[in-house]
Scaffold this active site. Structure first.
Site, short mmCIF file in Angstrom:
data_model
loop_
_atom_site.label_atom_id
_atom_site.label_comp_id
_atom_site.label_asym_id
_atom_site.label_seq_id
_atom_site.Cartn_x
_atom_site.Cartn_y
_atom_site.Cartn_z
N HIS A 84 -2.97 3.94 3.92
CA HIS A 84 -1.74 4.61 4.35
C HIS A 84 -1.14 5.46 3.24
O HIS A 84 -0.35 6.36 3.51
CB HIS A 84 -0.72 3.60 4.92
CG HIS A 84 -0.08 2.69 3.93
ND1 HIS A 84 -0.52 1.41 3.69
CD2 HIS A 84 1.01 2.85 3.14
CE1 HIS A 84 0.28 0.83 2.80
NE2 HIS A 84 1.20 1.69 2.46
N ASP A 221 -6.96 -1.83 4.37
CA ASP A 221 -6.04 -0.75 3.98
C ASP A 221 -6.41 -0.19 2.60
O ASP A 221 -5.79 -0.53 1.59
CB ASP A 221 -4.62 -1.30 3.99
CG ASP A 221 -3.57 -0.21 4.06
OD1 ASP A 221 -3.91 0.96 3.81
OD2 ASP A 221 -2.41 -0.52 4.36
N SER A 642 2.65 -0.35 -2.52
CA SER A 642 1.45 -0.12 -1.71
C SER A 642 0.36 0.47 -2.59
O SER A 642 0.56 1.48 -3.26
CB SER A 642 1.77 0.85 -0.57
OG SER A 642 2.63 0.25 0.36
#
Length: 706
Positions: A84, A221, A642
């Site tokens: 992402h 991810d 992240s």
């Protein structure tokens, strides 16, 4: 002497119990107590190996494009981050014919690696506390505005200074502890960053919004980029076909050895923002004037977006990234407010503030300066304009292409072209960005936002054009938007808009932008009346907390500077039952079997086939005998983390952090050590997908996981 040692050990034990899994610590001044706890829990690196010198572990960690974190994993500059985090780069290279979002991408050679506009990685070179220097320059008596001017000036001076040593360096000066301290951080940015590998969105975002912020997770991810450098200096350089892969002095060793419950785990990354020192009044305003607004407005907007995205692949490609960015903090806001209420955080903070008042009365510290009654009054005064401002921003500033253009021409946000000495021949012209937006979606979102805004705020805050909607269009917002598109020149392709044309001054699109900006600046001025004093009181509050608890080490709130968090691999109680600390291949296959009922569990048949294997080879965990996908630690993270590397006690890479858990979404303001968890993708799952799906042999050889 022995008594003192015993007291220290007892205090250390208490500290371990209270603080072991909480904290976003700056590494350059890591408290000795914290480092000792880390060692006791299984961290075996020396402090020098962690921070000092060119081969320190912190030099393998990067700020990824100003919104995520990443880690260098090879001697040729490969960088791992989350899928992402690479989402927009992947989307920008995608077309209907070559949809890398849908189908994934693997560059089999250096020449096939894809450059990315406006992306970078930043390495932290050094950090130092410069508060005393600023105090000598009069910082303490300054207003927040004058503070900002001083910080800007000292930042420029320090940057000029380091550039004399190395022109590729720059300095950022940031507030810590709510502005009670200031640190100067030296960075080196590499702007030639190329996309190397990504799996299909079905796996990189597996579970979609259904599983977002939830446990258990099976999302793979990750995405892979490469840093390119000047061939002569191995330093930063603007994109050029002549640039070569960057050769770092430090990269992270990738471990295939896995982890077990209770193992030491550490993240290093760039957490964006926390507000753990925020007052009870500030939390209430966050809940009611910010989070509630974000959740309500984005919910309306996203319903329109997803309808159009599901109807057209071309539209989906254009809006995938925009929708993901919107929905991420839409759900976060809902979850945070739920936690604020269920845990009773506002009352807990109010009780703690009562303790601070009593401590003030006893010690006299900041007596008459930190004033809780004044703080409450300031927040009460700013509530309505703050609430309305958030509604305005969420409704229009983040709604679509028409307002973006209207705002630019109304607010001088677009370059004026033509001869500088002849205003009559000057003009605006928008670049053709038709590959980034869709007219039907843009129009329907704008109409929905116009209607929704009117229903949420006091009538006195409606822009002037609402009277036109009422009188000329009988409150038909769709008709008004059709009128804007038809009559305004803003959306005309390749149209030159004359800068001083009297006709343009009456353009409905220009008026639309001017009217919204008029309300925006009015609200902004109202908010600013109280915000300076609020910031000052919140700074005093943080100072009081740190002083009252001076026997304990305190970390500063996150501000997108490098931080270390440590803890252990482990589960928690989820709905009264053990959550488990990892997920397996069987669990993702089970979800894929429910894809006919949950669209977010749809994946290509090859994915189900690969994850249904009876033999995962070297990617099988040696302890459990399972192919492990994602895992939990109690590391302290937030947005910006992240892509943060998750290290074991030896400083070896075992995973990439990508999410927190729904049960503790209030952790930005209150860390609940029983519930707060970091969700990471197991690095073996990453390598498995690169191997079995991507057949990325050259990358696997380069990474050399062991």
């Amino acid at each position: 002497m022995m008594k003192k040692i015993a007291m220290f050990i007892a205090g250390l034990a208490m500290l371990t119990q209270a603080k072991a899994d909480e904290g976003m610590w700056t590494i350059y001044n890591l408290p000795p107590q914290v480092y000792e706890i880390m060692q006791n829990e299984g961290f075996s690196m020396t402090y020098n190996d962690l921070y000092y010198g060119e081969t320190a572990l912190k030099n393998a960690v990067v700020n990824f494009s100003g919104y995520c974190s990443g880690v260098v994993v090879s001697p040729d500059g490969l960088v791992f981050t989350n899928h992402h985090c690479g989402f927009e780069a992947i989307r920008s290279h995608s077309t209907v014919e070559h949809d890398y979002m849908l189908n994934g991408f693997y560059a089999k050679t250096y020449e096939e690696e894809l450059p990315n506009k406006d992306m970078f990685v930043s390495f932290m070179v050094d950090q130092v506390d410069i508060t005393d220097r600023l105090v000598k320059m009069g910082l303490e008596g300054m207003s927040n505005y004058k503070r900002a001017v001083l910080i800007d000036s000292i930042t420029n001076a320090l940057t000029d200074s380091v550039k004399r040593i190395d022109k590729t360096l720059h300095v950022s000066v940031d507030p810590f502890y709510e502005g009670n301290r200031y640190y100067a951080t030296t960075y080196q940015d590499f702007t030639d960053l190329r996309l190397v590998f990504t799996i299909p969105k079905s796996m990189g975002k597996f579970g979609g919004e259904t599983d977002n912020w939830m446990w258990p997770r099976q999302t793979c991810d990750f995405s892979v980029f490469r840093i390119y450098a000047d061939p002569k200096t191995n330093g930063p350089a603007e994109y050029s076909k002549d640039n070569v892969p960057y050769h770092p002095k430090r990269w992270a060793k990738v471990s295939m050895q896995g982890y077990k419950e209770g193992d030491f785990a550490m993240t290093i990354g760039y957490p964006g923002s926390t507000e753990r020192y925020l007052s009870s009044y500030g939390i209430k305003q966050m809940r009611d004037a910010e989070n509630a607004v974000r959740a309500q407005v984005r919910g309306v907007k996203q319903e329109v977006m997803i309808k159009h995205m599901r109807a057209s692949e071309a539209v989906r490609i254009k809006y995938d990234s925009k929708y993901a960015q919107s929905s991420n903090y839409w759900k976060n806001s809902i979850g945070m407010n739920k936690c604020i209420d269920s845990i009773g955080i506002i009352q807990q903070k109010a009780d703690f503030e009562q303790r601070i008042k009593q401590w003030q009365d006893t010690t006299g510290y900041l007596k008459g300066v930190l004033n809780f009654d004044r703080l409450k009054t300031l927040y009460d005064k700013s509530f309505e304009p703050t609430y309305t401002l958030y509604n305005l921003i969420e409704s229009f500033f983040r709604s679509g292409e028409f307002f973006n253009r209207a705002r630019k021409v109304a607010g001088d946000g677009i370059e004026v072209k033509g001869p500088k000495d002849n205003p009559k021949k000057q003009y605006y012209q928008f670049d053709d960005n038709s590959d980034e937006w869709d007219e039907a979606l843009d129009k329907e979102v704008l109409a929905a936002m116009l209607k929704n805004y009117a229903g949420q705020v006091n009538e006195k805050y409606l822009p002037k054009f609402y009277s036109v909607i009422k009188t000329k269009f009988n409150n038909n917002y769709t008709a008004y938007v059709d009128y804007l598109y038809k009559k305004s020149v803003l959306m005309k392709k390749n149209k030159r808009i004359k800068f001083n044309d009297k006709k343009f001054k009456k353009d409905p699109g220009l008026k639309f932008g001017e009217d919204i900006l008029e309300v925006y600046y009015d609200l902004l001025s109202q908010v600013r009346v109280a915000s300076d004093d609020i910031a000052t009181q919140e700074r005093y509050l943080c100072d009081a907390v740190v002083r009252m608890e001076q026997d304990l080490p305190h970390y500063s709130d996150a501000n997108f500077t490098m931080r270390l968090s440590y803890g252990q691999v482990g589960e928690y109680l989820l709905n009264g039952q053990p959550s488990g600390y990892y997920t397996t291949a069987e669990s993702i296959v089970e979800k894929m079997d429910r894809a006919d009922k949950v669209i977010d569990y749809v994946a290509e048949p090859i994915m189900k086939e690969l994850l249904s294997s009876k033999d995962f080879g070297p990617y099988t965990d040696k302890t459990t005998g399972k192919m492990q996908l994602c895992f939990l630690t109690n590391n302290d993270i937030t947005g910006g983390n992240s892509g943060s590397p998750m290290f074991n006690g030896k400083g070896e890479l075992i995973g990439l952090a990508f999410d927190g858990n729904w049960d503790s979404l209030s952790s930005d303001i209150f860390f609940d050590k029983k519930l707060a968890r970091c969700i990471g993708v197991d690095i073996r799952f990453v390598l498995f997908m690169m191997d079995r799906w991507g057949h990325a042999d050259r990358l696997l050889k380069e990474i050399n996981a062991q």
